[in-house]
Design an enzyme around this catalytic site. Structure first.
Site, short mmCIF file in Angstrom:
data_model
loop_
_atom_site.label_atom_id
_atom_site.label_comp_id
_atom_site.label_asym_id
_atom_site.label_seq_id
_atom_site.Cartn_x
_atom_site.Cartn_y
_atom_site.Cartn_z
N SER A 108 0.70 -1.66 -0.14
CA SER A 108 -0.24 0.37 0.31
C SER A 108 1.13 1.62 -0.26
O SER A 108 1.69 1.57 -1.47
CB SER A 108 -0.93 0.57 1.25
OG SER A 108 -1.88 0.75 0.99
N HIS B 227 -2.71 -1.22 -3.97
CA HIS B 227 -4.00 -0.78 -4.95
C HIS B 227 -4.57 0.29 -4.30
O HIS B 227 -3.84 0.96 -4.01
CB HIS B 227 -4.70 -1.63 -3.58
CG HIS B 227 -4.38 -0.98 -1.81
ND1 HIS B 227 -4.60 -2.16 -1.12
CD2 HIS B 227 -4.34 -0.18 -1.55
CE1 HIS B 227 -4.60 -1.99 -0.27
NE2 HIS B 227 -4.04 -0.58 -0.01
#
Length: 214
Positions: free
Chosen positions: A110, A135
């Site tokens: 992330s 993501h």
């Protein structure tokens, strides 16, 4: 241990060992994180939040002031974290004059994946079994309120997503549209796949193997 030293050390789940160093200046008690800092190494081993971001930004600024022409190395093993904390670290990495080597060991997920990619081109690395996860950003918790408030939150999520996509595109060479498609869901990459994707430049060999083949 004074308060200044404790601010640059991530929370450990066990007591860190201390050791004694002898030099021409006398005897000094130290610990692994102080020693790493002396070697211009920053270790991001926790979630990216306001506390860890402030610690990392402070270390970057101090190391730049000590010697702006020497590289800073950032080791990363982090599950990611908050978007504003990510961008605070990211902006500071781009602001300081020193080149920043980024090295992933374990995982860079992330927000941490963006920091890994944001290192100086040619100096972004990962160990062989590290993994990288990218993501789209999200807001934590339950979002409640009037419709107009929800519209504001939705617009902010879209702004955050676009900024993350353009940032990753800038550092990977990928088109922002490709980044958007790839981050619709979790995209997990091995070290070699992260290299092919443009997040890192080099998959490091183990030092033992390098020494044996030298």
């Amino acid at each position: 241990m004074n308060s200044q030293n404790s601010q640059i050390q991530p929370q450990a789940r066990y007591i860190l060992p201390s050791f004694i160093e002898h030099s021409s200046f006398g005897v000094k008690e130290s610990n692994p994180y102080n020693k790493l800092f002396e070697e211009r190494i920053i270790f991001l081993g926790v979630q990216v939040d306001d506390a860890s971001a402030n610690d990392i930004m402070a270390q970057l600024l101090v190391l730049e002031s000590l010697d702006p022409d020497r590289d800073i190395t950032m080791y990363i093993n982090s599950p990611g974290g908050g978007f504003t904390s990510l961008m605070a670290i990211y902006d500071t990495m781009q602001y300081v004059r020193a080149d920043i080597q980024t090295v992933c060991l374990g995982q860079a997920a992330s927000a941490a994946a963006v920091l890994l990619a944001a290192g100086t081109p040619g100096k972004r690395m990962a160990l062989p079994n590290a993994r990288v996860l990218i993501h789209q950003p999200s807001l934590s918790g339950v979002i409640q309120g009037q419709f107009s408030d929800l519209e504001i939150q939705a617009a902010e999520i879209e702004r955050m997503r676009t900024l993350m996509e353009t940032t990753l595109a800038r550092h990977t060479g990928k088109d922002a549209g490709v980044i958007r498609k790839d981050t619709d869901r979790d995209k997990i990459l091995t070290a070699e796949e992260a290299k092919d994707y443009g997040i890192i430049d080099t998959v490091l060999e183990y030092r033992k193997l390098s020494a044996q083949t030298a």
